[in-house]
Design a protein around this motif. Structure first.
Motif, PDB file in Angstrom:
ATOM      1  N   TRP A 113       0.816  -1.335   0.216  1.00  0.00           N
ATOM      2  CA  TRP A 113       0.127   0.232   0.167  1.00  0.00           C
ATOM      3  C   TRP A 113       0.827   1.248   0.048  1.00  0.00           C
ATOM      4  O   TRP A 113       0.500   2.433   0.076  1.00  0.00           O
ATOM      5  CB  TRP A 113      -1.033   0.178   1.316  1.00  0.00           C
ATOM      6  CG  TRP A 113      -1.863  -1.092   1.198  1.00  0.00           C
ATOM      7  CD1 TRP A 113      -3.048  -1.149   0.392  1.00  0.00           C
ATOM      8  CD2 TRP A 113      -1.951  -2.432   1.800  1.00  0.00           C
ATOM      9  NE1 TRP A 113      -3.740  -2.358   0.354  1.00  0.00           N
ATOM     10  CE2 TRP A 113      -3.043  -3.226   1.357  1.00  0.00           C
ATOM     11  CE3 TRP A 113      -1.042  -3.060   2.472  1.00  0.00           C
ATOM     12  CZ2 TRP A 113      -3.136  -4.681   1.765  1.00  0.00           C
ATOM     13  CZ3 TRP A 113      -1.084  -4.367   2.954  1.00  0.00           C
ATOM     14  CH2 TRP A 113      -2.266  -5.186   2.434  1.00  0.00           C
ATOM     15  N   ALA A 135      -4.387  -1.876   4.615  1.00  0.00           N
ATOM     16  CA  ALA A 135      -4.914  -0.820   3.755  1.00  0.00           C
ATOM     17  C   ALA A 135      -5.142   0.424   4.433  1.00  0.00           C
ATOM     18  O   ALA A 135      -4.901   1.663   3.559  1.00  0.00           O
ATOM     19  CB  ALA A 135      -6.055  -1.371   2.999  1.00  0.00           C
ATOM     20  N   ASP A 136      -5.524   0.456   5.567  1.00  0.00           N
ATOM     21  CA  ASP A 136      -5.881   1.585   6.459  1.00  0.00           C
ATOM     22  C   ASP A 136      -4.728   2.442   6.602  1.00  0.00           C
ATOM     23  O   ASP A 136      -4.778   3.681   7.290  1.00  0.00           O
ATOM     24  CB  ASP A 136      -6.986   1.529   7.280  1.00  0.00           C
ATOM     25  CG  ASP A 136      -6.309   0.444   8.091  1.00  0.00           C
ATOM     26  OD1 ASP A 136      -5.263   0.156   8.640  1.00  0.00           O
ATOM     27  OD2 ASP A 136      -7.179   0.254   9.533  1.00  0.00           O
ATOM     28  N   LYS A 137      -3.557   1.611   6.783  1.00  0.00           N
ATOM     29  CA  LYS A 137      -2.295   2.450   7.033  1.00  0.00           C
ATOM     30  C   LYS A 137      -2.265   2.806   8.557  1.00  0.00           C
ATOM     31  O   LYS A 137      -1.626   3.877   8.915  1.00  0.00           O
ATOM     32  CB  LYS A 137      -1.973   3.669   6.164  1.00  0.00           C
ATOM     33  CG  LYS A 137      -1.989   3.333   4.899  1.00  0.00           C
ATOM     34  CD  LYS A 137      -1.579   4.365   3.889  1.00  0.00           C
ATOM     35  CE  LYS A 137      -1.484   3.965   2.383  1.00  0.00           C
ATOM     36  NZ  LYS A 137      -1.037   5.032   1.460  1.00  0.00           N
ATOM     37  N   GLY A 141      -7.670  -2.801  12.945  1.00  0.00           N
ATOM     38  CA  GLY A 141      -8.371  -3.005  11.674  1.00  0.00           C
ATOM     39  C   GLY A 141      -8.774  -4.817  11.405  1.00  0.00           C
ATOM     40  O   GLY A 141      -8.127  -5.423  11.953  1.00  0.00           O
ATOM     41  N   ASP A 145      -7.823  -4.225   6.138  1.00  0.00           N
ATOM     42  CA  ASP A 145      -7.242  -3.255   6.863  1.00  0.00           C
ATOM     43  C   ASP A 145      -6.426  -3.782   8.073  1.00  0.00           C
ATOM     44  O   ASP A 145      -5.780  -3.117   8.947  1.00  0.00           O
ATOM     45  CB  ASP A 145      -8.308  -2.343   7.588  1.00  0.00           C
ATOM     46  CG  ASP A 145      -9.105  -1.395   6.511  1.00  0.00           C
ATOM     47  OD1 ASP A 145      -8.573  -1.288   5.527  1.00  0.00           O
ATOM     48  OD2 ASP A 145     -10.021  -1.102   6.827  1.00  0.00           O
TER      49      ASP A 145
END
Length: 161
Positions: A113, A135-137, A141, A145
């Motif tokens: 990502w 994915a949400d960094k 999650g 995420d």
């Protein structure tokens, strides 16, 4: 001369074709719109189903990269009898030295990502921990995420403690 008369009569017949005959040869706007709606629905279904494969492949790539970094960490430990400090981080594994003229890693990896992996020393359960935030960094999650860590991978190697 006979051929010229035949050709002229064919040309005259072709010019006399009525527009009503031509109307039945094309597609109406409604037919074209129906086809476009069907194609849009099919592409939406394909996109939705492919998204899951793409997400899993990114997570698998992160696991693979963390596994490579773990091997480099073990080699670093075997050579220097210590793990890198938080200040040295993963970047020290790319540094050239007398022991490793090419470095242990050829480059500092970033997760699928586009975020750098986080290195923690000491880790919560192990001497070090390498973390990919998904994915949400952000930490935590679920699903795409979800965080992927070196601790999770080392548990898998030992059959889950």
């Amino acid at each position: 001369m006979h051929y010229q008369k035949a050709d002229k009569s064919l040309v005259r017949k072709a010019l006399l074709i009525r527009p009503s005959r031509l109307r039945g040869r094309g597609f109406s706007l409604v037919e074209l719109m129906v086809v476009l709606v069907i194609l849009a629905l099919l592409s939406g279904i394909v996109t939705f189903s492919v998204r899951g494969y793409l997400l899993r492949s990114k997570q698998n790539l992160a696991r693979l990269e963390i596994g490579k970094m773990m091997q480099a960490m073990d080699t670093f430990y075997a050579t220097f009898d210590r793990y890198p400090t938080n200040e040295e981080g993963i970047a020290i594994l790319t540094a050239k030295s007398d022991e490793f003229p090419e470095g242990l890693l050829t480059f500092t990896p970033v997760d699928p990502w586009g975020t750098e992996y986080e290195y923690r020393s000491p880790g919560l359960e192990e001497p070090y921990e390498i973390v990919c935030f998904g994915a949400d960094k952000r930490e935590g999650g679920e699903g795409g995420d979800r965080d992927i860590t070196s601790v999770e991978l080392s548990r898998g190697k030992r059959g889950g403690r």
